[in-house]
Scaffold this motif. Sequence first.
Motif, PDB file in Angstrom:
ATOM      1  N   THR A 159      -1.629  12.474  -8.743  1.00 27.31           N
ATOM      2  CA  THR A 159      -2.188  13.082  -7.531  1.00 27.31           C
ATOM      3  C   THR A 159      -1.335  12.739  -6.319  1.00 27.31           C
ATOM      4  O   THR A 159      -1.112  13.565  -5.427  1.00 27.31           O
ATOM      5  CB  THR A 159      -3.630  12.596  -7.316  1.00 27.31           C
ATOM      6  OG1 THR A 159      -4.410  12.917  -8.470  1.00 27.31           O
ATOM      7  CG2 THR A 159      -4.252  13.241  -6.094  1.00 27.31           C
ATOM      8  N   CYS A 160      -0.845  11.494  -6.282  1.00 27.83           N
ATOM      9  CA  CYS A 160       0.054  11.060  -5.213  1.00 27.83           C
ATOM     10  C   CYS A 160       1.285  10.437  -5.853  1.00 27.83           C
ATOM     11  O   CYS A 160       1.161   9.604  -6.754  1.00 27.83           O
ATOM     12  CB  CYS A 160      -0.645  10.054  -4.304  1.00 27.83           C
ATOM     13  SG  CYS A 160       0.427   9.369  -3.015  1.00 27.83           S
ATOM     14  N   CYS A 203      -0.561   7.700   0.925  1.00 24.18           N
ATOM     15  CA  CYS A 203      -2.024   7.833   0.955  1.00 24.18           C
ATOM     16  C   CYS A 203      -2.740   6.533   1.291  1.00 24.18           C
ATOM     17  O   CYS A 203      -3.971   6.496   1.311  1.00 24.18           O
ATOM     18  CB  CYS A 203      -2.531   8.366  -0.385  1.00 24.18           C
ATOM     19  SG  CYS A 203      -2.346   7.188  -1.755  1.00 24.18           S
ATOM     20  N   ASP A 204      -1.961   5.455   1.532  1.00 25.66           N
ATOM     21  CA  ASP A 204      -2.523   4.135   1.833  1.00 25.66           C
ATOM     22  C   ASP A 204      -3.332   3.560   0.670  1.00 25.66           C
ATOM     23  O   ASP A 204      -4.132   2.642   0.850  1.00 25.66           O
ATOM     24  CB  ASP A 204      -3.409   4.176   3.089  1.00 25.66           C
ATOM     25  CG  ASP A 204      -2.595   4.405   4.353  1.00 25.66           C
ATOM     26  OD1 ASP A 204      -1.431   3.955   4.376  1.00 25.66           O
ATOM     27  OD2 ASP A 204      -3.118   5.040   5.283  1.00 25.66           O
ATOM     28  N   GLY A 205      -3.123   4.097  -0.522  1.00 23.43           N
ATOM     29  CA  GLY A 205      -3.821   3.578  -1.694  1.00 23.43           C
ATOM     30  C   GLY A 205      -3.099   2.386  -2.305  1.00 23.43           C
ATOM     31  O   GLY A 205      -2.043   1.955  -1.831  1.00 23.43           O
ATOM     32  N   GLU A 206      -3.671   1.849  -3.380  1.00 27.95           N
ATOM     33  CA  GLU A 206      -3.096   0.689  -4.056  1.00 27.95           C
ATOM     34  C   GLU A 206      -1.864   1.097  -4.848  1.00 27.95           C
ATOM     35  O   GLU A 206      -1.800   2.195  -5.407  1.00 27.95           O
ATOM     36  CB  GLU A 206      -4.135   0.072  -5.000  1.00 27.95           C
ATOM     37  CG  GLU A 206      -3.648  -1.169  -5.731  1.00 27.95           C
ATOM     38  CD  GLU A 206      -4.696  -1.723  -6.684  1.00 27.95           C
ATOM     39  OE1 GLU A 206      -4.374  -2.665  -7.420  1.00 27.95           O
ATOM     40  OE2 GLU A 206      -5.829  -1.192  -6.683  1.00 27.95           O
ATOM     41  N   THR A 223       0.854  -1.186   0.000  1.00 27.59           N
ATOM     42  CA  THR A 223       0.000   0.000   0.000  1.00 27.59           C
ATOM     43  C   THR A 223       0.887   1.232   0.000  1.00 27.59           C
ATOM     44  O   THR A 223       2.028   1.212   0.484  1.00 27.59           O
ATOM     45  CB  THR A 223      -0.921   0.028   1.231  1.00 27.59           C
ATOM     46  OG1 THR A 223      -0.129  -0.068   2.415  1.00 27.59           O
ATOM     47  CG2 THR A 223      -1.906  -1.125   1.189  1.00 27.59           C
ATOM     48  N   CYS A 224       0.369   2.294  -0.558  1.00 26.03           N
ATOM     49  CA  CYS A 224       1.146   3.519  -0.683  1.00 26.03           C
ATOM     50  C   CYS A 224       1.480   4.084   0.707  1.00 26.03           C
ATOM     51  O   CYS A 224       0.581   4.248   1.546  1.00 26.03           O
ATOM     52  CB  CYS A 224       0.371   4.546  -1.499  1.00 26.03           C
ATOM     53  SG  CYS A 224       1.229   6.134  -1.653  1.00 26.03           S
ATOM     54  N   CYS A 277       2.489   4.609  -6.656  1.00 31.47           N
ATOM     55  CA  CYS A 277       1.084   4.780  -6.292  1.00 31.47           C
ATOM     56  C   CYS A 277       0.208   4.814  -7.542  1.00 31.47           C
ATOM     57  O   CYS A 277       0.534   5.485  -8.532  1.00 31.47           O
ATOM     58  CB  CYS A 277       0.902   6.070  -5.488  1.00 31.47           C
ATOM     59  SG  CYS A 277      -0.803   6.287  -4.892  1.00 31.47           S
ATOM     60  N   LYS A 278      -0.901   4.091  -7.487  1.00 33.59           N
ATOM     61  CA  LYS A 278      -1.817   4.036  -8.611  1.00 33.59           C
ATOM     62  C   LYS A 278      -2.500   5.376  -8.848  1.00 33.59           C
ATOM     63  O   LYS A 278      -2.995   5.651  -9.945  1.00 33.59           O
ATOM     64  CB  LYS A 278      -2.868   2.942  -8.366  1.00 33.59           C
ATOM     65  CG  LYS A 278      -3.665   2.542  -9.593  1.00 33.59           C
ATOM     66  CD  LYS A 278      -4.566   1.351  -9.296  1.00 33.59           C
ATOM     67  CE  LYS A 278      -5.317   0.918 -10.548  1.00 33.59           C
ATOM     68  NZ  LYS A 278      -6.196  -0.256 -10.264  1.00 33.59           N
ATOM     69  N   ALA A 279      -2.497   6.232  -7.808  1.00 29.56           N
ATOM     70  CA  ALA A 279      -3.166   7.534  -7.919  1.00 29.56           C
ATOM     71  C   ALA A 279      -2.273   8.601  -8.545  1.00 29.56           C
ATOM     72  O   ALA A 279      -2.677   9.760  -8.653  1.00 29.56           O
ATOM     73  CB  ALA A 279      -3.628   7.997  -6.538  1.00 29.56           C
TER      74      ALA A 279
END
Length: 349
Positions: free
Chosen positions: A333-334, A309-312, A305-306, A328-330
């Motif tokens: 943005t991140c 941002c704790d994203g994928e 996890t990122c 980060c998949k985002a």
Amino acid sequence: MIIKSKDDQQAQVDFLSDLLERDFPKEKKSAIERELKSLRSGNKGEETSAYYLDFDFRRSEDWALIHDLRIEHEGDVAQIDHLLISRMLDIYVIETKNFASGVSISEEGAFCYFYNNKPFDIPSPITQNERHISLLRHFLQKCDLLPKRLSRTLTPEFKNIVLISPKSRLTKPSKGTYDCSMVMKSDRFLERFKDDNSGNTFGSVFSNLARTLPSVGLKRFAEVLALHHKPASIDYLAKLGLKEAASPHESAAETAPDCPKCGKAMMLRTARKGKNTGNQFWGCSGFPKCECTVAIEKSVDMRHTCPKCDGEMIKKMGRESGKAFWGCKAYPTCNGSISIDLEKGRGNK
């Protein structure tokens, strides 16, 4: 000439074998065992018949052989084990049955097979094959696939044949009006074939030249027909009532990943052949529609996890360095990232 061989079903066998190793209730395991036995038995019967057919017709330029043809047409399906097609469009539609202990046909045409010396009624394979012929005839006409000779569309003549294993006991009625002459052991088919075509002398073929395809025309017709084959896709989890019971393997140390291809939950499976025999891996629970697999060591990486941002996160490749990293998949943005050789959680923040 052989146009198409039987589809390889080893993946289905492996999938059912893997299910047997899981902790299912006894009745579920029995259902899996029956399905696996039926699949293996059917494969063996078709392979035996294919052996004799291939041996007798693979070198012929006058006959085209198609194994394992599945036709879908107007909501109906015909699963044809073997098709043998002549230049005059005589088409043998061959159904194969494999009954180790034998099969018996009554004077009324009822079929039964034997298991532990006990008879069990089964649907008539003759009637089953008649339905296949009916669908195939309509399909060829509706799709305008029938070849033409001298501007005339050729009319096929279908022949219904049922083959059983040479080692099986075959009991036919000694009297009565029911015709079961089309049922025979697979090693006896050539005799029947020769009887059917004993009148096809050079003179008769010459007189029927207007309705006889050249070898290249026969091959083209058979190849086009084989292109309409639609492989079967069986959802064994649904068929065997295992949807709920087949939840992904979970433990405190590791959780099954979602399939990276279709998003369904993955199942723990064991390789049964090749250099990885005995090793476990993640296989998609949507098999056989989805054949995606993930190695166990790679599935752990999927849990990254990122750190920002704790994203994928997804695996990326550095444009300048050429090295792989988790990004980060985002992005953009991140812009969180983790180096492949660093432990989880020690990325850029």
